[in-house]
Design an enzyme around this catalytic site. Structure first.
Site, mmCIF file in Angstrom:
data_model
loop_
_atom_site.group_PDB
_atom_site.id
_atom_site.type_symbol
_atom_site.label_atom_id
_atom_site.label_comp_id
_atom_site.label_asym_id
_atom_site.label_seq_id
_atom_site.Cartn_x
_atom_site.Cartn_y
_atom_site.Cartn_z
ATOM 1 N N ASP A 10 0.918 -1.194 -0.061
ATOM 2 C CA ASP A 10 -0.117 -0.085 -0.080
ATOM 3 C C ASP A 10 0.727 1.246 0.109
ATOM 4 O O ASP A 10 1.785 1.455 0.800
ATOM 5 C CB ASP A 10 -0.899 -0.018 1.186
ATOM 6 C CG ASP A 10 -1.782 1.130 1.194
ATOM 7 O OD1 ASP A 10 -3.290 0.821 1.395
ATOM 8 O OD2 ASP A 10 -1.515 2.179 0.758
ATOM 9 N N ASP A 105 -3.497 2.212 -5.546
ATOM 10 C CA ASP A 105 -2.367 2.259 -4.682
ATOM 11 C C ASP A 105 -2.034 1.041 -3.776
ATOM 12 O O ASP A 105 -1.348 1.005 -2.823
ATOM 13 C CB ASP A 105 -2.005 3.294 -4.001
ATOM 14 C CG ASP A 105 -2.776 3.404 -2.578
ATOM 15 O OD1 ASP A 105 -3.655 2.710 -2.452
ATOM 16 O OD2 ASP A 105 -2.145 3.870 -1.663
ATOM 17 N N GLU A 106 -2.810 -0.143 -4.116
ATOM 18 C CA GLU A 106 -2.843 -1.099 -3.281
ATOM 19 C C GLU A 106 -3.316 -2.303 -3.968
ATOM 20 O O GLU A 106 -3.976 -2.613 -4.713
ATOM 21 C CB GLU A 106 -4.101 -0.967 -2.155
ATOM 22 C CG GLU A 106 -4.103 -2.037 -1.213
ATOM 23 C CD GLU A 106 -5.684 -1.953 -0.352
ATOM 24 O OE1 GLU A 106 -6.296 -0.814 -0.334
ATOM 25 O OE2 GLU A 106 -5.782 -2.871 0.422
HETATM 26 P P1 TTP Z 1 -5.107 5.154 0.878
HETATM 27 O O1 TTP Z 1 -4.242 4.179 0.577
HETATM 28 O O2 TTP Z 1 -6.360 4.952 1.665
HETATM 29 O O3 TTP Z 1 -4.256 6.331 1.338
HETATM 30 P P2 TTP Z 1 -3.012 6.968 0.861
HETATM 31 O O4 TTP Z 1 -2.199 6.020 0.101
HETATM 32 O O5 TTP Z 1 -3.265 8.476 0.493
HETATM 33 O O6 TTP Z 1 -2.405 7.177 2.322
HETATM 34 P P3 TTP Z 1 -1.910 5.856 3.445
HETATM 35 O O7 TTP Z 1 -2.230 4.823 2.550
HETATM 36 O O8 TTP Z 1 -0.379 6.371 3.645
HETATM 37 O O9 TTP Z 1 -2.547 5.973 4.564
HETATM 38 O O10 TTP Z 1 -5.838 5.584 -0.544
HETATM 39 C C1 TTP Z 1 -4.908 5.711 -1.729
HETATM 40 C C2 TTP Z 1 -5.253 6.823 -2.566
HETATM 41 O O11 TTP Z 1 -6.758 6.631 -2.962
HETATM 42 C C3 TTP Z 1 -5.098 8.290 -2.017
HETATM 43 O O12 TTP Z 1 -3.930 8.677 -2.147
HETATM 44 C C4 TTP Z 1 -6.230 8.962 -2.594
HETATM 45 C C5 TTP Z 1 -7.543 7.944 -2.900
HETATM 46 N N1 TTP Z 1 -8.435 8.245 -2.048
HETATM 47 C C6 TTP Z 1 -9.486 8.962 -2.348
HETATM 48 O O13 TTP Z 1 -9.556 9.544 -3.432
HETATM 49 N N2 TTP Z 1 -10.487 9.101 -1.563
HETATM 50 C C7 TTP Z 1 -10.535 8.451 -0.074
HETATM 51 O O14 TTP Z 1 -11.656 8.503 0.564
HETATM 52 C C8 TTP Z 1 -9.422 7.773 0.232
HETATM 53 C C9 TTP Z 1 -9.459 6.911 1.353
HETATM 54 C C10 TTP Z 1 -8.435 7.594 -0.880
HETATM 55 MG MG MG Z 2 -2.044 4.279 0.456
#
Ligand code: TTP
Ligand code: MG
Length: 393
Positions: A10, A105-106
């Site tokens: 992630d 991103d995951e």
């Molecule tokens: P996440 O992996 O939940 O968040 P992140 O990568 O920004 O932060 P981290 O993993 O370090 O906690 O989500 C990945 C991407 O998806 C994030 O960069 C932006 C998008 N996203 C949205 O557009 N809306 C949302 O509500 C969430 C949770 C994520």
């Molecule tokens: Mg993330």
């Protein structure tokens, strides 16, 4: 169920991290991706610097502005994030065809069948993390464990820039102190209900008798009991079918002895066959790649009547192709074999299946020995055998 090796990756503050990568002036600053702070939109994500002010994903941008007025608000650049995501995915695909993409991103990777080639799952996880840093310029949090639930939990434990391996003997120690909300499927409602029963931690839950949980939570109770014990049998479901499984070697010295080249082909065929069986696929097309010392490269393919995942069938075709293209005595620097036109084993129903399945059973028994005693145990014996046969003939 056979223990699997799962990696969960992630990316950290993904959209914000891409923006900071591309504009050094944004590094170390509170970056909030979502759009105009006076608009009606919500925050997509915020850099860790902005999170210190309480800014979170899904929060209205106006509220984010109130919490962090000096924050740098940026528009969402989906096209760019998609591109970066595809690059990351290409790194994953090099290690296993079993990649389940959850979001940009995951992803989950099942690397059970990759360990013979690339080393232990944790080595693969570490290498992927380093490559994302070096080749893409971003940090990822990586978790390695025996199933999806634990791998995802692991990737989150030391976020950002985390790397956590959960070994079987550590499962209880790591899992038990965590709040029940960390279990999959435990939302607000279930959490409240559990708390009202005095169950706060995953350990509290694991100690409850399963029938009691079932009584309170029905079917979900059974699932909760299993997760609380670190058991999760969900498979990694590849989002995009792998198009091919290939393996190639560059020799440390150029080689021209036919025996050595053919023995190498056998090793390549074994490696490709193993990965195909682990991934539960068979392929119809075998491709040989041969690069001479002067870098001239030849590839040649053959398509079989029925798909295979058997080492000796892949080898037989590879060897035939090799004999067709190789100019004896010429120095070779690289050899490769690829199996393509893949399809899932369960979709294959025909009369050859009985024979094919018997042979695959044998291959799987060998795979089992290999995984217990190391790949060399069998490969060596087979190569010796192969050399003896060559000498006899
Ligand atoms: P996440 O992996 O939940 O968040 P992140 O990568 O920004 O932060 P981290 O993993 O370090 O906690 O989500 C990945 C991407 O998806 C994030 O960069 C932006 C998008 N996203 C949205 O557009 N809306 C949302 O509500 C969430 C949770 C994520
Ligand atoms: Mg993330």
């Amino acid at each position: 169920m056979k223990e699997r090796k799962i990696i969960h990756v992630d990316m950290d503050a993904f959209y914000a991290a891409v923006e900071q990568r591309d504009n050094p002036a944004l590094r170390g600053k509170p970056v909030i991706v979502g759009g105009d702070p006076r608009g009606r939109g919500v925050v997509s994500t915020a850099s860790y610097e902005a999170r210190r002010y309480g800014v979170r994903s899904a929060m209205p941008l106006r509220e984010a502005y109130r919490l962090c007025p000096h924050g740098i608000f940026l528009k969402v650049n989906m096209h760019k994030y998609r591109e970066v995501s595809a690059q990351i995915n290409r790194i994953f695909q090099e290690y296993t065809p079993l990649v389940e993409t959850i979001s940009l991103d995951e992803a989950f990777l099942d690397v059970t069948g990759s360990t013979v080639i690339f080393g232990e799952a944790e080595e693969i996880g570490w290498r992927i993390k380093q490559r994302i840093k070096k080749e893409i310029g971003l940090t990822a949090s990586v978790g390695v464990a025996g199933n999806k639930f634990l791998a995802k939990l692991a990737s989150d434990l030391q976020k950002p820039d985390g790397f956590v391996v959960i070994r079987p003997e550590k499962v209880e120690e790591i899992l038990h102190p965590l709040p029940v909300s960390r279990l999959w499927g435990v939302g607000k409602k279930t959490e409240e209900k559990l708390l009202s029963l005095g169950i706060k931690t995953i350990g509290d839950l694991a100690r409850l008798p399963e029938p009691l949980l079932q009584q309170h939570f029905g079917f979900q109770g059974k699932e909760l009991a299993r997760l609380a014990r670190g058991i999760d049998e969900r498979l990694v479901e590849p989002s995009r079918e792998a198009k091919s499984i290939g393996r190639e070697v560059t020799f440390p010295l150029d080689i021209w002895e036919t025996e050595v080249l053919e023995a190498t082909l056998l090793e390549l065929a074994e490696s490709v066959g193993w990965r195909a069986r682990e991934a539960g696929v068979r392929g119809r097309t075998v491709t040989l790649k041969l690069r001479y010392a002067d870098f001239q490269t030849v590839t040649r393919s053959r398509t079989l009547n029925s798909p295979t995942a058997l080492d000796n069938e892949i080898y037989a075709v590879g060897k035939k192709l090799f004999q067709e293209v190789y100019r004896p005595g010429q120095k070779v620097r690289l050899l490769g074999l690829t199996l393509s036109q893949l399809n899932r084993q369960k979709e294959q129903l025909s009369i050859f299946c009985a024979q094919q399945e018997r042979e695959e059973k044998v291959a799987r028994a060998l795979d089992d020995i290999r995984s217990r005693f190391g790949s060399r145990a069998i490969t060596r014996a087979r190569l010796l055998n192969f050399r003896e046969n060559k000498e006899k003939s």
